[in-house]
Each structure stands twice: as C-alpha cells, then as structure tokens.
Design an enzyme around this catalytic site. Sequence first.
Site, PDB file in Angstrom:
ATOM      1  N   GLU A  70       0.801  -1.224   0.000  1.00  0.00           N
ATOM      2  CA  GLU A  70       0.000   0.000   0.000  1.00  0.00           C
ATOM      3  C   GLU A  70       0.833   1.272   0.000  1.00  0.00           C
ATOM      4  O   GLU A  70       0.459   2.270  -0.614  1.00  0.00           O
ATOM      5  CB  GLU A  70      -0.972   0.007   1.172  1.00  0.00           C
ATOM      6  N   HIS A 139     -11.325  -5.237   9.386  1.00  0.00           N
ATOM      7  CA  HIS A 139     -11.947  -5.049   8.066  1.00  0.00           C
ATOM      8  C   HIS A 139     -13.296  -4.337   8.161  1.00  0.00           C
ATOM      9  O   HIS A 139     -14.119  -4.454   7.254  1.00  0.00           O
ATOM     10  CB  HIS A 139     -12.175  -6.400   7.374  1.00  0.00           C
TER      11      HIS A 139
HETATM   12  C1  LIG Z   1      -2.425  -4.592   4.320  1.00  0.00           C
HETATM   13  C2  LIG Z   1      -3.457  -5.386   3.610  1.00  0.00           C
HETATM   14  N1  LIG Z   1      -3.640  -5.223   2.289  1.00  0.00           N
HETATM   15  C3  LIG Z   1      -4.562  -5.937   1.609  1.00  0.00           C
HETATM   16  C4  LIG Z   1      -5.349  -6.845   2.275  1.00  0.00           C
HETATM   17  C5  LIG Z   1      -6.449  -7.622   1.522  1.00  0.00           C
HETATM   18  N2  LIG Z   1      -6.006  -9.017   1.377  1.00  0.00           N
HETATM   19  C6  LIG Z   1      -6.375  -9.971   2.246  1.00  0.00           C
HETATM   20  S1  LIG Z   1      -5.666 -11.451   1.891  1.00  0.00           S
HETATM   21  C7  LIG Z   1      -4.879 -10.810   0.555  1.00  0.00           C
HETATM   22  C8  LIG Z   1      -4.005 -11.687  -0.290  1.00  0.00           C
HETATM   23  C9  LIG Z   1      -2.833 -12.194   0.486  1.00  0.00           C
HETATM   24  O1  LIG Z   1      -2.061 -12.993  -0.348  1.00  0.00           O
HETATM   25  P1  LIG Z   1      -0.999 -13.974   0.270  1.00  0.00           P
HETATM   26  O2  LIG Z   1      -0.108 -13.219   1.194  1.00  0.00           O
HETATM   27  O3  LIG Z   1      -0.339 -14.713  -0.848  1.00  0.00           O
HETATM   28  O4  LIG Z   1      -1.838 -14.975   1.182  1.00  0.00           O
HETATM   29  P2  LIG Z   1      -2.911 -16.043   0.666  1.00  0.00           P
HETATM   30  O5  LIG Z   1      -4.247 -15.363   0.652  1.00  0.00           O
HETATM   31  O6  LIG Z   1      -2.486 -16.508  -0.684  1.00  0.00           O
HETATM   32  O7  LIG Z   1      -2.867 -17.141   1.689  1.00  0.00           O
HETATM   33  C10 LIG Z   1      -5.144  -9.459   0.397  1.00  0.00           C
HETATM   34  C11 LIG Z   1      -4.613  -8.596  -0.676  1.00  0.00           C
HETATM   35  C12 LIG Z   1      -5.148  -6.992   3.664  1.00  0.00           C
HETATM   36  N3  LIG Z   1      -5.907  -7.844   4.374  1.00  0.00           N
HETATM   37  N4  LIG Z   1      -4.196  -6.270   4.296  1.00  0.00           N
END
Ligand SMILES: Cc1ncc(C[n+]2csc(CCOP(=O)(O)OP(=O)(O)O)c2C)c(N)n1
Lengths: 336, 336, 349, 349
Positions: A70, A139
């Site tokens: 971000e 959230h």
């Molecule tokens: C700081 C932040 N940015 C965006 C999000 C929204 N978000 C939740 S899970 C996710 C994807 C995370 O990807 P990864 O780290 O690969 O974990 P996975 O879901 O694949 O287990 C996002 C963008 C968040 N929760 N926190």
Amino acid sequence: MPKKSVRTAINEAIAQEMERDPNVIVIGEDVAGGQGSSNGPGSVGGVFGVTAGLYDRFGGERVIDTPISESAIIGTANGAALTGMRPIAEIMFVDFIGVCMDQVYNQAAKFRYMFGGKAKTPWVLRSMIGAGMRAGAQHSQTLHPLFTMIPGLKVVMPTNAYDAKGLLIEAIRDDDPVIFLESKTLYEQETDVPDEAYTIPFGEAEFVREGDDVTLIAMGGAILHAQAAAEALAKDGIECDIVDPRTTSPLDEETILESVENTGRLVIVDESPPRCSLASDIASIVADKGFKSLKAPIKKVTCPHTPVPFAPSLEDEFLPNANRIIAAAKNAVNYA
Amino acid sequence: MPKKSVRTAINEAIAQEMERDPNVIVIGEDVAGGQGSSNGPGSVGGVFGVTAGLYDRFGGERVIDTPISESAIIGTANGAALTGMRPIAEIMFVDFIGVCMDQVYNQAAKFRYMFGGKAKTPWVLRSMIGAGMRAGAQHSQTLHPLFTMIPGLKVVMPTNAYDAKGLLIEAIRDDDPVIFLESKTLYEQETDVPDEAYTIPFGEAEFVREGDDVTLIAMGGAILHAQAAAEALAKDGIECDIVDPRTTSPLDEETILESVENTGRLVIVDESPPRCSLASDIASIVADKGFKSLKAPIKKVTCPHTPVPFAPSLEDEFLPNANRIIAAAKNAVNYA
Amino acid sequence: LHSNLRRLAFPPNHKMTAPRNREKPMQLQMSRDDLIRAYRRMTAIRQFEERVEKEFANGNIPGFAHVYLGQEASGVGICHELTDDDWIGSTHRGHGHCLAKGCEIGPMMLEIMGKEGGLCNGKGGSMHIADFDKGMLGANAIVGGSPPIAVGAALTQKLKKTGNVSVAFSGDGASNQGTTFEAMNMAVVLEVPAIFVIEDNGYGEHTAASYAVGAPSIAARAESFGMPAETVDGTDFFAVRDAMLRALERGRAAEGPYTIVTECPRYLGHFVGDPQPYRSEQEIADARARDGLVNFRGRVTEAGLLSHEDLDQVDQDIAKEVQTAVEIGVSAPQPDVSALESDVYASAY
Amino acid sequence: LHSNLRRLAFPPNHKMTAPRNREKPMQLQMSRDDLIRAYRRMTAIRQFEERVEKEFANGNIPGFAHVYLGQEASGVGICHELTDDDWIGSTHRGHGHCLAKGCEIGPMMLEIMGKEGGLCNGKGGSMHIADFDKGMLGANAIVGGSPPIAVGAALTQKLKKTGNVSVAFSGDGASNQGTTFEAMNMAVVLEVPAIFVIEDNGYGEHTAASYAVGAPSIAARAESFGMPAETVDGTDFFAVRDAMLRALERGRAAEGPYTIVTECPRYLGHFVGDPQPYRSEQEIADARARDGLVNFRGRVTEAGLLSHEDLDQVDQDIAKEVQTAVEIGVSAPQPDVSALESDVYASAY
Ligand SMILES: Cc1ncc(C[n+]2csc(CCOP(=O)(O)OP(=O)(O)O)c2C)c(N)n1
Ligand SMILES: Cc1ncc(C[n+]2csc(CCOP(=O)(O)OP(=O)(O)O)c2C)c(N)n1
Ligand SMILES: [Mg+2]
Ligand SMILES: [Mg+2]
C-alpha cells in the site's frame, strides 16, 4: 431516469472520466485482477466488483494491478499525480490505511503547502468503510475522522448512487487529494442516476428529510438508521430534519447551522467510536457558532469506544441503530 | 525537593523502572546511538538526549538501537509485549507514525479485544510532538487526536516534569499500550521532582490555576500559552480556571464538567488543527453533559487547518498564542 | 551460515565493492563545458553547505540543517546526464541534490532561511525544497518517503513514453525502510524507469550502516528484487557518472529500474551541530581524505583537460554567488502572515 | 539484464526450486506416534476446512472465510517439531496454522461461527483466532502484520534465553509488503530466532505471484537480507519438516533468523465463494493433483511405517470430531451483548 446501484454509479463515473481524460488511471490490488494467472487479467475488477470491466475497456496500462504494497501504491499515485496523471488509487478496506498513512498525510496532503503552492496532487483514494458485514476488527472500521483532521485532504462519504457518481466525478476532476469512502453496506442501494456525466460540488450538505422538531445529521451507512428512526419518530409526531453532509472536508457548516437554528435540537449519528469523531467535530462547531439557537444538549449516537466485534450479536449492538437514535432524539426534544 | 527538567524526569523514570523490572527494555532509533561506529555505542541516547546514559547502565540487550524501520520497531514491541516483556518503544517524532500506524491501531490496540481478553500488550510508545522549533511540516505535528480516537490505546500528554515522571512510571506499569507524547518545547521546563519512583493515575485532570470566570483547558505545549493568557486576563479582573487533562484517553470528564459548572464559560486550547481535534472532542462532551451550565458559546483556540509552516513568521502565527486565548476568553466572558 | 556472511562494514572497516564493467575512459566522453559544469556544481555544493554551517551558527538559519559535505560527487555524478524532464526525489539531506539538479543558489538560500522569494516561499525550509521547473520533485523529511514517489513519476514517464527517468535518492538508513523495498518491487513489477540511488555515507543519524543494514551488500539486496544493481565510489564523479550511464541505457529504453549504491563517507555529524562522539578522529580524518573535489581536480588537471586556473576561477565565481545569496537572504523579509492559510488546496475548498 | 532474469512463475508454469541438502531419510527420524500426529493434523485441517466451506454455504459461518486446503503439509510440517513455548504468528488464512499448532477443533469452530466459548469468545472470528496456551499468537487480517510481531516474540526468547523460536507465516503476497522486509532486516540485525515461512500458493487474492513478486525467487530475496533461506515442496510434509529442522538448528541456538518458502498451490478461491474466473480448469486440476495427504499416505504405507487402516482410523476419528464441533457450534449461543464493551483494556480505564 434509470435506477442504478452505488456500485454501478461508481463504476460508471470512473469509466466516463477515463474516456474523457487519458491521464486518469486506476491503480490498486486486484482492480483488474488475474494478472499472471492462467486465464489472464480482467475477470475480477476489485473484491466487490466495483472496477469490473475497466481492464477490458482501457487495458493494463491504465488499470494497473499491484503487489500488496500500500505504501508503494499511494506513493506511486503521489508521484504520478505530481507529474501530470490523475490516479484513482484503491485501498481495498480503509482499515489498511495504517500501513501507508505516511504517503497520505505527510506527502500528498502537504506537498502543495510545503512547496509554496507549486505542486498539485490530483488523486482520488477510494476505500471501503463500515461495519455490519461480520468482517472483524481489521476489516470493518469507519475512519473518516482520521482523514478529516488532516489539512490538505478532502473527504467524501456518499450515501446514495446519485451522489456517488456526481461526487466521484467531482473528485477525479479536483486538483487536490480526495479521500472517497464507500460504505460496504450501501453498494446495493439504488437511486435514479443520469447516464451522462455530472458533478456535485464539495461542501454542500443535503436535506434528506425536512422537519422542525430535531436535526439529525448522519453520514455514510448511518443514513439508513437515521431515516428509519425519522420514520418511527414521525409516527410519534416528531418531525426530523435529516442533514447528510456528503463531504466531511470541506464541511457545510452553514446548512448544519441553518437546520439547528430552525430546530434548536441536534442529534449526530456517526458510525465510528466517539472520541475525536466527526460527531464531536460537528457538535463543537454548533456549540460555538450555533450556541444561540440550541435548546437542548447536543446528542451523539456513535459506536462505543471499542474495536469492531466479530459475533453478529455484538456487531449489531456496536452499530448505531434506529432505537438509539430515537431515544436520543426524544431526549433532545423533551429537554426543557 | 530537587528541581528537574522534563527531560531528566523522563530519563529517571525509565531508569528506575528498568532497575525494578528486568522485563522493561528500550527500543528505537539511536536510543543508545553509535552502534557499529568507530567509538562504539552509548554516547548519544536519543536525538534530544532523553535516553542518555541508559545504554551504559543497562547494556545493549535492554537498550536496543534499530534500523530505520518503524513498522518493525512497533511490531517488535508488540511481539515482545505479547510474550512477557514491557518494551518502551521510541518513535522519534510523532510525525513518523504514518509509516507504522497499522502496528499501533490495528495490532496493539485491538489484540486484547480481538482475542477475547486473552492478550495483553504492555508497552509504552514515546514520541515527540509540537511545533515551534522551525522543523517544518513533517517534524512539527501534534497528533494526539489520532491516538485518542483509537479504542484500546491510552494517551498521555504531560506538561511538566513532575507529571512526566509519575505518568511515565504509571504507563510502564500499565498493562495496555500507552502513547506517551512529549512536547519538544517543554523538555527544559523544570519543577520539583522526587528522586524516588511514584505514579500518577490516568484519567485525573489537574487544576493548574483556579478562577471563577472562565475555564481554560490546555494540553501539552499549549499550557504555557494558557498560563500566560491567564496572567494577563487576571490583570483585567478575569479569573481563569485552568484544567490540564494530563491524559486524553482516558479523559477526566468529571473535572472538566465540574469546572464548567462553576464558570459556565469554556475555552479549549489545543495545539493541533481544529477538525476532529481533542478540542472538538471536549467541546462536544460539554455541549452534551454540561449543557445546563453553559452560559456562552464554547470557544476553541487551535492551529489553523493547514500544515505546519517553516518560516518563523508563519509558524508563530500558526500556534495558538496568549493573545488569541485572551480574545476568546473575553469573548466568552462578555457573552450574554 | 549467517555467521559466514560478510556484513557490510563501512565504516569503520570499509570494503569497497568493485564497480562492474567500468567502460571507456571518461575523457573521451566529456566536453570541457561538461567538465566545468560538473566541477561548478560540486563546488557550489561544497561552498553552499560550508556556508550553511556557518550561517546556522550565526543564527541566520532556523530549525535543523543536514549538509551534504563529502557526498558532492555522488549527487553531481548522478544528475550530470539528466535533463529538466528527468525527475529526482530527494531526502532530508537534499541541498546537494537540488544544486546537482540545477536549482539556483539564491532562491535555495532564501528558502533555507525561511524568507520570502525562497523556492517554496519559506513554507518548506531545508527539508522540503522543491523546484519543479528543474525536475526536482522535493526533498523529503520522511526517511523512505521518496522511493515510492519516484516510482509514480517513472510510471508517468512510461505511460507518456517520454524516454525520461525518475531518480530516488536515499541513504543507507533509508535502504532499510519498508517503503523503499516496496518501491523496488513495485518498480520491477510495473517495469518503470526508476533509478534507486542509495548514498551510503556510513550512518543513519548516529547508527552505522554496518550495524543497521543486516545484508552483506545493499546492492546485492536490491539486485535480488529483480533489477541490476551496482556499487560505486561516491567520491569519484566519473565512476558515479559511468554507473548512471549504464542505468540510463536501461531507463531511457523504459526497460525497468536500476539501483546504484554510492559510497561516500559523511564529513560532519548527522545535522549541523552534531558533535559525533560516536566517531573517532581517525575515522573522520579518513572520511575527509576522500574528497570528491580533490579527486576531480587531480584527474582533470593530470589529464590536461582543465587547468588549475579554470578550476580556481569556478571556486571564485561560486564564492561570490554564495556571498551574494547570504547577503540577500539575511536582509530579505520573512513571508507575511497572510500567507499562513494559502496554498493548502489547489481547487476550491 | 532484467529481461534475462527468470521471473518466479508458479503457476501457470511452475519451476520448483530444488530444496538444498535434504538429508537422512525421514523414517529414521520419526516414531509411529509422530507420524500419526502429523497425519492427524493434516487430516484435521483438510476435513475442518472442507466443512467450513460447507457450513459457510449453509449460512452457519458469518463474514469471510479463507481456507487452507492444499497447504496442509506446509503448516503441519513447519509446526511438527515445535512446542507450546515456540510461538507462531499467522495470517488471514490461519485455520490450518492453528490446527497445526495444536488448537482444538471445537473451540475453533465456535470462534469461526461467532459463538460463546470460541477461542476468542466470538470477538475475533476466522481472521483473528489466537490461542496463547498453544503458542499461537494470533491470526492476522493485515497482510504483513505478523512478521514484525514474530520478531518481537523472538526477541523475548533471545533475551530470556529459552532456546525457543518464533515463526511468522506469510503468503507470497505478504512477501511484498514492506513490513515483511523490515521484519527480515530487523531479525538479522537483532540476531533473533525468528523463522519466516512464506507459503507460496501462487496467488495473492486474484493476482498471481508470478506477476506480483518481481524477484526471480522469494527465497533468494530473503537470503539477500543476510539469512539462510530455502524453497521446498509445501505439499511434501517430510520436505517441509526437514527444512524446519535446519531452521531450528540455527534458531534453537539463537544464531539468527531463517526463511523457508513452501510451495503449495491453492485448491479453492481466495475466499470461500471466489469463483476463480482467472484460473483455468487445468491449473486447478494440477493444483489438486498435488495432495499433501495422498503424498504422505503413499510414503508411509510404502515404507511400511503405517497401514492404510491406521490412517483410515484417523480419518474417521477426525470426521466425528468435526461433526460434533459443528453440531455444538450451530446450537451454541452468540456472546451476550454485555460482552460488547469488555476486553478493551487490561488495566483500569
Ligand atoms: C495490508 C493489507 N492489504 C490488503 C489486504 C487484503 N487481502 C487480504 S488477503 C490478501 C491476499 C494475500 O495474499 P498472500 O499473502 O499470498 O496470502 P494467501 O491469501 O495466498 O494465503 C489481500 C490482498 C489486507 N488484508 N491487508
Ligand atoms: C520515517 C522516519 N524515521 C526516522 C526519521 C529521523 N531521521 C531523519 S534522517 C535519519 C537518518 C537517515 O539516514 P540515511 O538514510 O542514511 O540518510 P543520511 O542522513 O545518512 O543522509 C533519521 C533516522 C525520519 N525523518 N523519518
Ligand atoms: Mg546515511
Ligand atoms: Mg498467496
């Protein structure tokens, strides 16, 4: 006029401005979706589908998926805006602002002032606010006070589809950094929305309902509760003036003071904890400039001073609801 | 009793608590200073020398210099606090909080609630606030409202050396995350400070001066301006009650309401921009719970809705000063 | 395993990473005017900063000042081939970057003194100088503030296909800030012409890079993000410029980002007035022994490209400019209080 | 140069980085009970998550749910050698980490359903489960939230000389978050026993790691920070455990941090209900073909360490446990509204 949901209105506003101005770009996580995937990009358009279709229409150069970074997203928007683009950056949930707040309040908000008026940073930061979706403490926040307190930012909180489109187009054309906060619980709300582009100026509150007994001020998702409360109060013969500020910075003090001058009684509904909230901000303005017209204590109906709980039983109690608004309004009206 | 400066009082509080409790550690940028340098660590003790001497006394395991990585600093404090330590983390200037706010408000502040009361996060976040040092827009902010609005945090703003020591020891022994804000302009202020350790409970405001005509509420650096204004007003026969909340969260509403009940007139002095400020917060509380006793509009004397300017001519005008406080107080007193 | 890794250790015991494929001797590349311009800018920085130190002591400069002494060849070497349409983002130690990018001494001095007519009309000060006409997007008092912003500027250049680049200056300390890492990954993913310049002057405030940078090499760490990176002697103008030429080859073709680490020990303390108890006499002497201006003078005079007279003339010209700037600055008025509430918003509020 | 770098490309065209120095065949290392425990935990995750999917559809689970299907061997392999005094920090996809660390199915189901008696008494939910008695410091709904926290937990362990370690689970997406990079550098500088586990399931929400991770290798990027790092097949319990044993050698001796990248494709969408239009049938089929439980069953039965009957018994036991948990969960009451304002502060407010 065709009925459209808030979601559609926002999508339409972005698309029409991208058509009009090649400098308008969209950047954020999954705003296109699917980059690098086996079926390729474009099929998602944001977790709630608000930017759906933009990638197919404008391509990956203008609808830019990013890593989960971000600070880099807002920093990139800052640098692009300083140099001639008009980025619409998305921070998915406003709760995430904590990892990139510096680029918002120390950078974008201060550039113009620090640089003696030479810079402009015309971007829009779109983000989702509000509880009620059982999304838990990280959230579900409504952080509009966090932005409203920052000189250099403008803050928009639309409560219906018509305002959403007009205010977003205004925000995109505005030369300052504008925080555009979308209430998750309002996306499905429908109103008449013209197909063509139009703008709604900032700092102009709207009377959602007119009445002489008590003024209700409500923002974002809270507007629904306020309207429900007003309906119920009407049955008891209490007529509410409902004022929707629409933008919290700038704030339309005149309209608020005008209504209080008429009713003499004020209840402010705000979907955030009470301390240093927008409710307290508005109350303090009226307690100064509107003191003469006040006939009763200024009541705030806010969330409690707690994080947002997950369990539905607790989250429903956490949110300001019609009953609490009704009680506060009666309290104000019956005060003597 | 020996006279000590705010700086000395803070240093003494930390040292005495580190002596008392081996779990107390200090972590931040240059809190020791000189790590990896040719003369080795320990010679600095913070940019303003507030932690001077702690490294020599307690060693590098407990006085920990870090890279310039505020998210990791607060995150490290979070993890250490969750698992039994009592970290005192330093964010040099409060302006820098934007790069690590998530670890403060989504993590530390919410752990206990999200985890159903099972966690505690006993840390203190020390940081410098306030304008007046010609440090420019990114090193001069006073962001106490940013923390005060967050449920789960406690916020302390000492205005003198005696309070600084007692409130800091209280903060270190407190089991919640406590934001301890040090006004740069007050470091040299001296008062009588006992050598032994003592605590001052949170949520207890103090009457800095007693008077019946108007209530002045002032926090942090603004207290000096309020006192100067009160002196001048006394000459014109206007006696001020000056209330120093000392902690903004929890806030001692009772004392504030008690004073307003006595004076009926309120001026709030706050060294931050006006929107969603602590001044607005306190005004809104009084406009509700103290409405009955109010004889005049509630006046706020704050900074303007602008970033902090660099040029001395502008920065002096930016800050609330005695003249503006005097004008506001007279305005309130003469209101009928 | 970790124990085997050689920690970046500069200072006290500095190991220079050898710059890779340093091509063609510089004298084939630079005209006499070019060389004069380079020396003029390095000299401007040297004299400007020495005077800032002095005027700070005289009470003519409010607030904090972080001077660039010892790093002249880094900023000037990086900016030498840039045009006004190439952008740079700077740091709290930005005077040198401004002068290297072509900002004028007078308006800079006015700004640092908080006077009307300063580059930001006195509202910014030492840590917030910007000059958009010169492609200087602003000093930044937040460590790690500029890298993400430079990525955005580079995105504009990529989308508008201008063939220009955006440079983010950072220090060794800023190289540990999460925003810097995010910016590097973002630049690689978006394939924008951003150039990350990490000026390793050995310290972040009072903490040595040898302690705060856990990695064996700042350049290798950047390279692992998926971009070319190299380390050069930041007190050697020609070495820095050569590295920049390699970065520009890639940047002008919009092929993606590049990282250059310039090693240039800090002469003075972190801020003007820092007594530096943490640094030994010897370390400071060694730092001062590495002088980018002396190095340059030696190289160009030995190569017969410029004479000592040419260079002395520049010294004198700059001395006059700085003297005039200070005189005007001291007597200039501070901004009128009416300016307090202007410039907050560009559109109606 | 950049164009020559092989981009991390998994999926669609996944190249597995060969795990380094995989030693001694596992059967020499694990007792029968050990093996049963490992299979039990993987099975618990598989069945728990499949049921979560179902109950979500049934409307018994409010909010969002991110399930761990396909990643079972990663979490269980990492946690197998950990004690309750070793700590883990988790993610939004934390159910598997909880079960791998020993949390009980019943209280977890209650929490996810938002019921009284849940691990956080219903206040946290799926994305905020914590169980301090088991050394589970909390799921975290902020991507990149856990790594800095794990560094702090590891600092406690270092200062108290416990010989324990702290693990931060992150995804490929979180590996690009500045907080993760800062945590890695901080861990190296403070030399704490933090173990960064990056579970590369190919996607961050709907964006592939092959796009969002600019680096050719997540492990190499971590290594460049100054710590050992390796990549293993996250669907091979034994490979993951072996890597963890190497990390523990270093961690238990408090020699510093370690990074393990486990590659384990996501079976379902990002959240329960994500239709995954961005993934081809083939890709999802390939993902499902890599099954940590099938792999484990094959290895242990072929090696004659456990019989199919042994394993089937575990399947049945877990099925009963999950069924009971759901029945209890569905009928359990939600927290009383009196709980709304409790647990905000530990000391007086
Ligand atoms: C700081 C932040 N940015 C965006 C999000 C929204 N978000 C939740 S899970 C996710 C994807 C995370 O990807 P990864 O780290 O690969 O974990 P996975 O879901 O694949 O287990 C996002 C963008 C968040 N929760 N926190
Ligand atoms: C986010 C943030 N953290 C801390 C500071 C305080 N600070 C100002 S300069 C500095 C040191 C920066 O070191 P480096 O990046 O090496 O630059 P140098 O001063 O050596 O030029 C620090 C810690 C800051 N301005 N911003
Ligand atoms: Mg440095
Ligand atoms: Mg992933």
